[in-house]
Design an enzyme around this catalytic site. Structure first.
Site: not given
Length: 570
Positions: A37, A83, A126
């Site tokens: 990570r 993931h 968006y």
């Protein structure tokens, strides 16, 4: 719990000390956070989530020559296939890879509101994105067996363990991450300077370049936001991989209004927004910890870029105000270097020379594997072209064999036996179209044969010479600089050349220096009877005599000198 309940609960119950179980579980968790990570790989400078986003977008065909696609679609594909973590973390990573104020070279081409230093990005539904041209330099050689692949978390897909990474991403873009028990914080650098430092390491192998020699080509960090880096022990940080330095805003002192001087900030420290600076200044003014500032305006726009205007009160020395701002506000910040990256899966603290050397080693391995792949591909194609040319030379015999065979399998066997062809060559001859029998097609095959022979010879020479491989690394770096290079934005300032002096305003002529008088704004007045007066701006104006009127007034401050000239010229 009764024995009957234990029997139904588990076949065997083993007592384990809580301390042992906690230590083993925590160790597995911490290793997962460190390696999967938070800490980037030294070879491509990417964390797993960044690598998986780019691989998913490449598989989806969202490349520079394709239209932008919804970010939510990319997040979902990455989360579903590679993931298995939160979509918020994936989207935050995607956004960061496309912010030009956070990275020197963006790997994501954004479309829509990807946020600013003061405002968060819009929701993933968006915004749109696609891979940038620089990202293709990172992922472009993936199809040529340049890196190893591994199974994804569910075993249904494959993902690369590392990207080919033609761009030295870790040095150019830097990184930051917090793991369990360790962290990483690496500064970004200028691509052209990084390439020059890597070239020096490529050419000067014995003895290895010193940090001072490397810094002659790579003097220090180069932030996308510009600013000034104060060199106070950068050499030690580059030598050991740990250290710190200061970043200052770029400021200009001058007239900001007809009556007031002030400070215009045109560049801020890395990842510091103008709104954060304004808020800090306003808080200091309210707490009476910063006096002398009349107003702060954010005039930032697309035409003129960043412009943060700090107006000083009349008679206040702007240099003194600027010195206080450097101490009390984010106009000056500290950047801590902590060059921790994964080397063969192990978190390691690396100096500048080590970072350059690991990039070189990775690129040499990629070049060898890429060349072996291309060599094998060229050899296979040359073998087929040889068979087609043999068939064209004996086309009548080939036609007779095919017409005299019962099926394609028999025809294949007879071609292999009578013309000494391999099975692959025989299959391609049987699949050959009639138009390939023209003279023009034969010329094309002969030209392809010559090109393949030349390519194979070049590949073999490259594989047999480490010097040629290192030269190719240098050549490809130079090509990258030509395409993606840019001028340095951040100015390096030596601490010995730093001007931190804050001269005080001059006292008025004849004023005692042992009496402390605040330099407050005031008004000097002159009446027709020759009376001089001084009044503060916040004081009530005095009244003149019955036949006395105001002749002249001057807006000034207590520490400024006033000169008066009589009608006789005195």
């Amino acid at each position: 719990m009764s024995q009957k309940q234990l029997d139904t609960f588990a076949r065997e119950v083993i007592d384990v000390p809580v301390a042992d179980e906690m230590s083993e579980s925590f160790l597995a968790y911490s290793l997962s956070v460190i390696t999967a990570r938070a800490i980037p790989d030294v070879r491509d400078g990417l964390k797993p989530v960044q690598r998986r986003i780019m691989h998913a977008m490449n598989d989806m065909g969202i490349r520079p020559d394709a239209p932008h696609r919804k970010s939510a679609r990319v997040v979902g594909e990455t989360m579903g296939k590679y993931h298995p973590h939160g979509d918020g973390a994936i989207y935050d990573t995607l956004v960061r890879m496309g912010q030009d104020f956070a990275r020197n070279i963006c790997l994501i081409d954004p479309h829509g509101n990807f946020g600013s230093l003061d405002d968060p990005p819009a929701a993933s539904r968006y915004t749109e994105c696609r891979l940038s041209t620089a990202a293709m330099e990172m992922i472009g050689e993936l199809e040529e067996d340049t890196v190893d692949f591994r199974a994804s978390y569910d075993g249904e897909n494959e993902e690369p363990t590392v990207l080919p990474a033609r761009i030295p991403n870790l040095l150019v873009n830097g990184t930051t991450g917090i793991a369990v028990g360790m962290a990483t914080n690496m500064a970004p650098h200028n691509l052209a300077e990084v390439a020059a430092a890597i070239t020096l390491v490529l050419e000067q192998r014995r003895p290895k370049p010193t940090v001072e020699e490397l810094m002659a080509h790579l003097p220090g960090p180069d932030f996308p936001s510009g600013g000034l880096v104060i060199d106070d022990g950068l050499a030690d940080a580059y030598r050991t991989g740990r250290g710190s330095f200061r970043i200052r805003a770029r400021c200009e002192i001058g007239q900001v209004s007809p009556r007031k001087q002030g400070i215009t900030v045109t560049e801020l420290p890395y990842m510091v927004g103008p709104e954060a600076v304004m808020k800090r200044i306003q808080d200091l003014r309210k707490a009476d910890k910063l006096s002398g500032i009349a107003d702060v305006k954010n005039l930032t726009g697309r035409k003129h870029g960043l412009q943060l205007v700090i107006e000083c009160k009349t008679g206040i020395n702007p240099r003194r105000i600027l010195a206080e701002l450097f101490k009390l506000t984010p106009l000056e910040t500290s950047f801590g270097i902590n060059n921790v990256a994964l080397v063969d899966g192990v978190p390691t603290t690396l100096g500048l020379l080590d970072l350059c050397q690991h990039y070189i080693d990775h690129r040499l391995e990629v070049i060898v594997r890429r060349t072996e792949f291309r060599l094998e591909k060229a050899r296979r194609r040359l073998h087929i072209v040889d068979g087609l040319l043999i068939a064209l030379d004996a086309i009548d015999r080939v036609i007779a064999i095919i017409r005299g065979s019962d099926d394609s399998a028999q025809a294949r066997e007879r071609l292999m036996e009578e013309l000494a062809l391999s099975e692959v060559q025989a299959i391609h001859i049987l699949d050959m179209q009639l138009r390939r029998l023209t003279a023009l097609e034969r010329i094309k095959l002969e030209e392809e044969h010559a090109h393949l022979t030349t390519d194979i010879s070049g590949y073999e020479q490259l594989l047999g010479s480490e010097r040629r491989q290192r030269t190719l690394v240098k050549t490809e770096l130079a090509e990258l600089v030509g395409v993606h290079g840019s001028e340095r934005r951040t100015v390096m300032v030596d601490i010995d050349d730093l001007d931190d002096e804050t001269p005080q305003p001059e006292l008025a002529a004849g004023e005692a220096t042992d009496i402390e008088i605040s330099d407050d704004p005031c008004v000097i007045t002159l009446s027709t009877s020759g009376l001089l007066g001084r009044e503060g701006l916040d004081q009530q104006r005095g009244t003149f005599g019955r036949h006395d009127v105001l002749v002249s007034q001057v807006l000034t401050s207590n520490h400024q000198a006033i000169h008066a000239i009589t009608s006789a010229g005195r």
